[in-house]
Write a protein that holds these residues in place. Sequence first.
Motif, PDB file in Angstrom:
ATOM      1  N   ARG A  17       1.145  -1.131   0.032  1.00 50.88           N
ATOM      2  CA  ARG A  17      -0.188  -0.263  -0.079  1.00 50.88           C
ATOM      3  C   ARG A  17       0.660   1.309  -0.023  1.00 50.88           C
ATOM      4  NH1 ARG A  17      -4.955   0.199   3.041  1.00 50.88           N
ATOM      5  NH2 ARG A  17      -5.310   1.271   1.623  1.00 50.88           N
ATOM      6  N   SER A  18       2.050   1.529  -0.151  1.00 51.14           N
ATOM      7  CA  SER A  18       3.095   2.151  -0.023  1.00 51.14           C
ATOM      8  C   SER A  18       3.561   2.589  -1.173  1.00 51.14           C
ATOM      9  CB  SER A  18       4.331   1.940   0.638  1.00 51.14           C
ATOM     10  OG  SER A  18       5.218   0.801   1.093  1.00 51.14           O
ATOM     11  N   GLY A  19       3.415   3.712  -2.397  1.00 49.82           N
ATOM     12  CA  GLY A  19       3.826   4.206  -3.214  1.00 49.82           C
ATOM     13  C   GLY A  19       3.461   3.426  -4.482  1.00 49.82           C
ATOM     14  N   GLY A  20       3.535   3.669  -5.881  1.00 49.87           N
ATOM     15  CA  GLY A  20       3.314   3.190  -6.865  1.00 49.87           C
ATOM     16  C   GLY A  20       1.655   3.154  -7.119  1.00 49.87           C
ATOM     17  N   ALA A  21       1.534   2.261  -7.930  1.00 49.17           N
ATOM     18  CA  ALA A  21       0.211   1.227  -7.303  1.00 49.17           C
ATOM     19  C   ALA A  21      -0.942   1.237  -6.741  1.00 49.17           C
ATOM     20  CB  ALA A  21      -0.323   0.923  -8.965  1.00 49.17           C
ATOM     21  N   LYS A  22       0.221   0.605  -5.794  1.00 54.28           N
ATOM     22  CA  LYS A  22      -0.504   0.050  -4.529  1.00 54.28           C
ATOM     23  C   LYS A  22      -1.124  -0.955  -4.747  1.00 54.28           C
ATOM     24  CE  LYS A  22      -1.950   3.848  -1.944  1.00 54.28           C
ATOM     25  NZ  LYS A  22      -2.545   4.832  -0.978  1.00 54.28           N
ATOM     26  N   VAL A  23      -0.536  -2.482  -5.663  1.00 52.90           N
ATOM     27  CA  VAL A  23      -0.394  -3.113  -5.970  1.00 52.90           C
ATOM     28  C   VAL A  23       1.016  -4.268  -5.893  1.00 52.90           C
ATOM     29  CG1 VAL A  23      -0.636  -4.489  -7.746  1.00 52.90           C
ATOM     30  CG2 VAL A  23      -1.327  -2.956  -7.595  1.00 52.90           C
ATOM     31  N   TYR A  24       1.028  -5.941  -4.885  1.00 51.85           N
ATOM     32  CA  TYR A  24       2.548  -6.641  -4.417  1.00 51.85           C
ATOM     33  C   TYR A  24       1.958  -7.798  -5.956  1.00 51.85           C
ATOM     34  CZ  TYR A  24       5.574  -8.898  -1.518  1.00 51.85           C
ATOM     35  OH  TYR A  24       6.210  -9.772  -1.130  1.00 51.85           O
ATOM     36  N   TYR A  25       3.123  -7.721  -6.580  1.00 47.11           N
ATOM     37  CA  TYR A  25       2.922  -8.732  -7.628  1.00 47.11           C
ATOM     38  C   TYR A  25       3.963 -10.096  -6.937  1.00 47.11           C
ATOM     39  CZ  TYR A  25       0.454  -6.965 -11.192  1.00 47.11           C
ATOM     40  OH  TYR A  25      -0.339  -6.241 -12.375  1.00 47.11           O
ATOM     41  N   HIS A  26       2.970 -11.171  -7.588  1.00 44.31           N
ATOM     42  CA  HIS A  26       3.880 -12.408  -7.644  1.00 44.31           C
ATOM     43  C   HIS A  26       3.633 -13.012  -8.765  1.00 44.31           C
ATOM     44  CE1 HIS A  26       3.101 -12.547  -2.672  1.00 44.31           C
ATOM     45  NE2 HIS A  26       1.979 -11.946  -3.720  1.00 44.31           N
ATOM     46  N   PRO A  27       5.052 -13.039  -9.587  1.00 44.61           N
ATOM     47  CA  PRO A  27       4.867 -13.442 -10.541  1.00 44.61           C
ATOM     48  C   PRO A  27       5.714 -14.857 -10.518  1.00 44.61           C
ATOM     49  CG  PRO A  27       7.244 -12.407  -9.994  1.00 44.61           C
ATOM     50  CD  PRO A  27       6.427 -12.278  -8.882  1.00 44.61           C
ATOM     51  N   PHE A  28       5.788 -16.197 -12.077  1.00 51.25           N
ATOM     52  CA  PHE A  28       6.053 -16.815 -12.211  1.00 51.25           C
ATOM     53  C   PHE A  28       5.656 -17.790 -11.132  1.00 51.25           C
ATOM     54  CE2 PHE A  28      10.199 -14.059 -13.407  1.00 51.25           C
ATOM     55  CZ  PHE A  28       9.405 -13.882 -14.976  1.00 51.25           C
ATOM     56  N   VAL A  29       4.063 -17.785 -10.946  1.00 51.57           N
ATOM     57  CA  VAL A  29       3.870 -18.858 -10.258  1.00 51.57           C
ATOM     58  C   VAL A  29       3.518 -19.967 -11.662  1.00 51.57           C
ATOM     59  CG1 VAL A  29       1.433 -19.668  -8.642  1.00 51.57           C
ATOM     60  CG2 VAL A  29       2.860 -17.070  -8.248  1.00 51.57           C
ATOM     61  N   ASP A  30       3.719 -20.979 -11.017  1.00 54.35           N
ATOM     62  CA  ASP A  30       3.104 -22.574 -12.332  1.00 54.35           C
ATOM     63  C   ASP A  30       2.005 -22.804 -11.209  1.00 54.35           C
ATOM     64  OD1 ASP A  30       3.106 -24.950 -12.670  1.00 54.35           O
ATOM     65  OD2 ASP A  30       4.992 -25.997 -12.125  1.00 54.35           O
ATOM     66  N   LEU A  31       1.044 -23.180 -12.475  1.00 59.12           N
ATOM     67  CA  LEU A  31      -0.399 -23.638 -11.927  1.00 59.12           C
ATOM     68  C   LEU A  31       0.030 -25.355 -12.274  1.00 59.12           C
ATOM     69  CD1 LEU A  31      -1.759 -21.051 -13.798  1.00 59.12           C
ATOM     70  CD2 LEU A  31      -2.020 -20.994 -11.527  1.00 59.12           C
ATOM     71  N   GLY A  32       1.167 -25.721 -12.368  1.00 60.25           N
ATOM     72  CA  GLY A  32       0.891 -26.984 -13.032  1.00 60.25           C
ATOM     73  C   GLY A  32      -0.084 -27.819 -13.589  1.00 60.25           C
ATOM     74  N   ASP A  33      -0.418 -26.724 -14.771  1.00 69.44           N
ATOM     75  CA  ASP A  33      -0.268 -27.832 -16.168  1.00 69.44           C
ATOM     76  C   ASP A  33       0.015 -27.105 -17.320  1.00 69.44           C
ATOM     77  OD1 ASP A  33      -1.702 -25.299 -16.175  1.00 69.44           O
ATOM     78  OD2 ASP A  33      -3.598 -25.300 -15.932  1.00 69.44           O
ATOM     79  N   GLY A  34       1.720 -26.669 -17.065  1.00 67.43           N
ATOM     80  CA  GLY A  34       2.098 -25.749 -18.295  1.00 67.43           C
ATOM     81  C   GLY A  34       1.834 -24.166 -18.641  1.00 67.43           C
ATOM     82  N   GLY A  49      -1.654 -10.080  -9.378  1.00 62.68           N
ATOM     83  CA  GLY A  49      -0.959  -8.767  -8.809  1.00 62.68           C
ATOM     84  C   GLY A  49      -2.082  -8.584  -7.191  1.00 62.68           C
ATOM     85  N   VAL A  50      -1.380  -8.666  -6.346  1.00 63.65           N
ATOM     86  CA  VAL A  50      -3.034  -7.682  -4.901  1.00 63.65           C
ATOM     87  C   VAL A  50      -3.241  -6.365  -5.068  1.00 63.65           C
ATOM     88  CG1 VAL A  50      -3.665  -8.639  -2.631  1.00 63.65           C
ATOM     89  CG2 VAL A  50      -2.318 -10.776  -4.169  1.00 63.65           C
ATOM     90  N   ILE A  51      -4.495  -6.258  -4.707  1.00 59.00           N
ATOM     91  CA  ILE A  51      -4.881  -4.639  -4.363  1.00 59.00           C
ATOM     92  C   ILE A  51      -5.614  -4.710  -3.520  1.00 59.00           C
ATOM     93  CG2 ILE A  51      -6.224  -4.290  -6.005  1.00 59.00           C
ATOM     94  CD1 ILE A  51      -5.661  -1.170  -5.877  1.00 59.00           C
ATOM     95  N   SER A  52      -5.445  -3.694  -2.663  1.00 55.97           N
ATOM     96  CA  SER A  52      -6.867  -3.369  -1.650  1.00 55.97           C
ATOM     97  C   SER A  52      -7.598  -2.488  -2.415  1.00 55.97           C
ATOM     98  CB  SER A  52      -7.080  -2.257  -0.437  1.00 55.97           C
ATOM     99  OG  SER A  52      -5.116  -3.135   0.016  1.00 55.97           O
ATOM    100  N   THR A  53      -8.942  -3.513  -1.994  1.00 61.20           N
ATOM    101  CA  THR A  53     -10.335  -3.175  -2.515  1.00 61.20           C
ATOM    102  C   THR A  53     -10.568  -1.287  -2.349  1.00 61.20           C
ATOM    103  OG1 THR A  53     -11.125  -4.510  -1.941  1.00 61.20           O
ATOM    104  CG2 THR A  53     -12.804  -3.098  -2.284  1.00 61.20           C
ATOM    105  N   GLN A  54      -9.909  -0.682  -1.459  1.00 56.47           N
ATOM    106  CA  GLN A  54     -10.148   0.460  -1.181  1.00 56.47           C
ATOM    107  C   GLN A  54      -9.104   1.625  -1.896  1.00 56.47           C
ATOM    108  OE1 GLN A  54      -9.025  -1.920   0.972  1.00 56.47           O
ATOM    109  NE2 GLN A  54      -9.840  -0.419   2.997  1.00 56.47           N
ATOM    110  N   ASP A  55      -8.361   1.196  -1.827  1.00 55.22           N
ATOM    111  CA  ASP A  55      -7.390   1.653  -3.332  1.00 55.22           C
ATOM    112  C   ASP A  55      -7.892   1.253  -4.714  1.00 55.22           C
ATOM    113  OD1 ASP A  55      -5.398   2.640  -1.334  1.00 55.22           O
ATOM    114  OD2 ASP A  55      -4.150   0.843  -1.028  1.00 55.22           O
ATOM    115  N   LEU A  56      -8.351   0.604  -5.237  1.00 55.68           N
ATOM    116  CA  LEU A  56      -9.033  -0.230  -6.279  1.00 55.68           C
ATOM    117  C   LEU A  56      -9.844   0.784  -6.646  1.00 55.68           C
ATOM    118  CD1 LEU A  56      -9.020  -1.720  -9.664  1.00 55.68           C
ATOM    119  CD2 LEU A  56     -10.465  -3.291  -7.549  1.00 55.68           C
ATOM    120  N   GLU A  57     -10.775   1.250  -5.796  1.00 60.92           N
ATOM    121  CA  GLU A  57     -12.472   1.393  -5.399  1.00 60.92           C
ATOM    122  C   GLU A  57     -11.790   3.039  -6.266  1.00 60.92           C
ATOM    123  OE1 GLU A  57     -15.383  -0.317  -2.817  1.00 60.92           O
ATOM    124  OE2 GLU A  57     -14.320   0.647  -2.197  1.00 60.92           O
ATOM    125  N   LYS A  58     -10.734   3.866  -5.385  1.00 63.00           N
ATOM    126  CA  LYS A  58      -9.997   5.140  -5.758  1.00 63.00           C
ATOM    127  C   LYS A  58      -9.688   5.706  -7.124  1.00 63.00           C
ATOM    128  CE  LYS A  58      -7.005   8.214  -3.962  1.00 63.00           C
ATOM    129  NZ  LYS A  58      -5.945   9.231  -2.898  1.00 63.00           N
TER     130      LYS A  58
END
Length: 329
Positions: free
Chosen positions: A95-112, A118-127
């Motif tokens: 929630r500090s700086g930037g677009a207030k999004v926390y990203y998780h890249p390269f998550v293997d879904l197990g199917d190729g 990215g995770v953002i607080s609902t309040q920040d998305l609404e704004k």
Amino acid sequence: MLRRGFSTTSSSLLHSRDYFERIVGRFPDLDFAMAYGSGVYAQKGYNKGKNPTIDMIFATRDAESWHEENLRRHASHYAQPMRSLGAKSITHLQRSGGAKVYYHPFVDLGDGNQLKYGVISTQDLEKDLREWSTMFVAGRMHKPTLTVKTTEMLSELQRDNVRYALNASLILMPSEFKLDQLFLALTSLSYGGDPRFDFGAENQNKVSNIVNANREGFMNMYGSLLKSAPGLIERNDFESFERSMDDSHVLKLCHDLPFSLGSDEKIVQLHRDGKLSKSVRSVLSARVRNAAPAQYAKGIMTAGVFKSLVYLKEKFSKGILSSSSSSSK
């Protein structure tokens, strides 16, 4: 009340809705989940031998509790030292700086397939949807997306967001224009001021690739709004348009934006001097430029150095390949 909400489906969808719902089901409960990008909708200019990354945005009202539960379920998604610092520190960074999004890249879904979420607080998305405070998530939602889960409030704000995007794009249009010109302008709204394009870390043909592959999705989003836009006359079965340059129609468009361009007198003067579109572009570029560099810098901390280097290599590769492709035509 949770609902599926505002989505733009088209024949270019690469996976079924059920597939994305199953992905969301792996995570703690959410207010909002959206899938977007080349891993969701077909786009030109991507390696057909490799599945494109699936991009998603999640929003939660209580980010700290959400991260605490997600750490229990998916600790490997978090790079060190954030994993050890815990949910409170993760939420503070998110929630500090930037677009207030926390990203998780390269998550293997197990199917190729791989997921970047990215995770953002609902309040920040609404704004962002209401004010275009960063245009980071709101801008992605100007283009065809698949809303997997949402709330009534977010659905209403997304309808406003789409209308704002059309109004801003119409201000940028000449008195006569074609439908694809409008779609290109809509797609470009949130890319002005984006450092990825300035430094060659993004496909230079990205905007045209999105539009060329998703005309149906854009029409699903904007078709009904085009019929009621102030001073707009459609020609040739929605393939071309004429736009009234009358002061009253221009003011109606400017009054229905998520930011102010000044008094009516100032807007009219800008319009008559031919400087209104430049003023709109300046406002949008400033908002993107203020948020995007800090957000991408934050990504190095959230992803970890190794994953960040891999991600940057892929991004620069896209930029170089797109430039080579353009120069060879």
